[in-house]
Design an enzyme around this catalytic site. Structure first.
Site, PDB file in Angstrom:
ATOM      1  N   GLU A  80       0.828  -1.207   0.000  1.00 45.10           N
ATOM      2  CA  GLU A  80       0.000   0.000   0.000  1.00 45.10           C
ATOM      3  C   GLU A  80       0.865   1.260   0.000  1.00 45.10           C
ATOM      4  O   GLU A  80       0.503   2.280  -0.578  1.00 45.10           O
ATOM      5  CB  GLU A  80      -0.925   0.023   1.215  1.00 45.10           C
ATOM      6  CG  GLU A  80      -1.984  -1.057   1.186  1.00 45.10           C
ATOM      7  CD  GLU A  80      -2.862  -1.018   2.413  1.00 45.10           C
ATOM      8  OE1 GLU A  80      -4.021  -0.587   2.296  1.00 45.10           O
ATOM      9  OE2 GLU A  80      -2.368  -1.424   3.502  1.00 45.10           O
ATOM     10  N   TYR A 109     -11.194  28.706   1.623  1.00 45.61           N
ATOM     11  CA  TYR A 109     -11.249  27.272   1.348  1.00 45.61           C
ATOM     12  C   TYR A 109     -10.152  26.807   0.403  1.00 45.61           C
ATOM     13  O   TYR A 109      -9.863  25.619   0.349  1.00 45.61           O
ATOM     14  CB  TYR A 109     -12.646  26.814   0.893  1.00 45.61           C
ATOM     15  CG  TYR A 109     -13.311  27.596  -0.201  1.00 45.61           C
ATOM     16  CD1 TYR A 109     -13.004  27.374  -1.535  1.00 45.61           C
ATOM     17  CD2 TYR A 109     -14.290  28.524   0.091  1.00 45.61           C
ATOM     18  CE1 TYR A 109     -13.629  28.069  -2.536  1.00 45.61           C
ATOM     19  CE2 TYR A 109     -14.939  29.219  -0.910  1.00 45.61           C
ATOM     20  CZ  TYR A 109     -14.603  28.993  -2.233  1.00 45.61           C
ATOM     21  OH  TYR A 109     -15.224  29.682  -3.226  1.00 45.61           O
ATOM     22  N   GLU A 153      -7.511   6.801  10.470  1.00 46.84           N
ATOM     23  CA  GLU A 153      -7.849   7.581  11.653  1.00 46.84           C
ATOM     24  C   GLU A 153      -6.774   8.628  11.944  1.00 46.84           C
ATOM     25  O   GLU A 153      -7.080   9.761  12.334  1.00 46.84           O
ATOM     26  CB  GLU A 153      -8.004   6.662  12.879  1.00 46.84           C
ATOM     27  CG  GLU A 153      -9.159   5.694  12.799  1.00 46.84           C
ATOM     28  CD  GLU A 153      -8.834   4.364  12.112  1.00 46.84           C
ATOM     29  OE1 GLU A 153      -9.589   3.406  12.350  1.00 46.84           O
ATOM     30  OE2 GLU A 153      -7.848   4.276  11.353  1.00 46.84           O
ATOM     31  N   LYS A 205     -10.922   5.007   1.489  1.00 50.40           N
ATOM     32  CA  LYS A 205      -9.921   4.307   0.676  1.00 50.40           C
ATOM     33  C   LYS A 205     -10.707   3.562  -0.398  1.00 50.40           C
ATOM     34  O   LYS A 205     -11.511   2.684  -0.101  1.00 50.40           O
ATOM     35  CB  LYS A 205      -9.119   3.335   1.530  1.00 50.40           C
ATOM     36  CG  LYS A 205      -8.039   2.583   0.749  1.00 50.40           C
ATOM     37  CD  LYS A 205      -7.314   1.573   1.617  1.00 50.40           C
ATOM     38  CE  LYS A 205      -6.302   2.278   2.467  1.00 50.40           C
ATOM     39  NZ  LYS A 205      -5.337   1.323   3.080  1.00 50.40           N
TER      40      LYS A 205
END
Length: 120
Positions: free
Chosen positions: A22, A54, A73, A99
């Site tokens: 990954e 933004y 997280e 993901k």
């Protein structure tokens, strides 16, 4: 007045995950971010200095996604912390990070982690 700034389905290629492949191959991630703040002053002034820029939030999102992490997280937590540190007038932040191609069995659109913080 409480108002919202919402980033919807921001697609970023990144390298997060526990498995070594990954970190090498990467995948697309989808970010949804909701920010609550009082935007009455910029609604009247039409002045960028009175609001939450933004474009700067977008830069924060891209910068944090570029830092490889094992856990979604951890990425979400960093995003919340960085946004709040740069814009203390924010009352609430919610981040959903998906993901799109997790290395798991089964067909799916992705796996998401959603975190929120209330600062008021």
């Amino acid at each position: 007045m409480t108002s919202k700034i919402i980033f919807e389905n921001l697609k970023i290629y990144a390298y997060h995950g526990v498995l070594p492949e990954e970190k090498i191959l990467g995948t697309y991630y989808i970010l949804n971010v909701e920010i609550h703040a009082d935007l009455q002053k910029p609604a009247e002034s039409d002045d960028l200095k009175d609001t939450i820029n933004y474009a700067e939030i977008n830069d924060i999102l891209h910068a944090e996604m570029a830092i490889s992490s094992k856990l979604l997280e951890h990425v979400c937590g960093r995003i919340i912390k960085n946004i709040k540190n740069n814009f203390p007038q924010i009352a609430f932040i919610k981040v959903k990070l998906t993901k799109t191609s997790p290395p798991m069995r089964g067909e799916m659109d992705g796996v998401s982690v959603e975190m929120e913080s209330n600062f008021s």
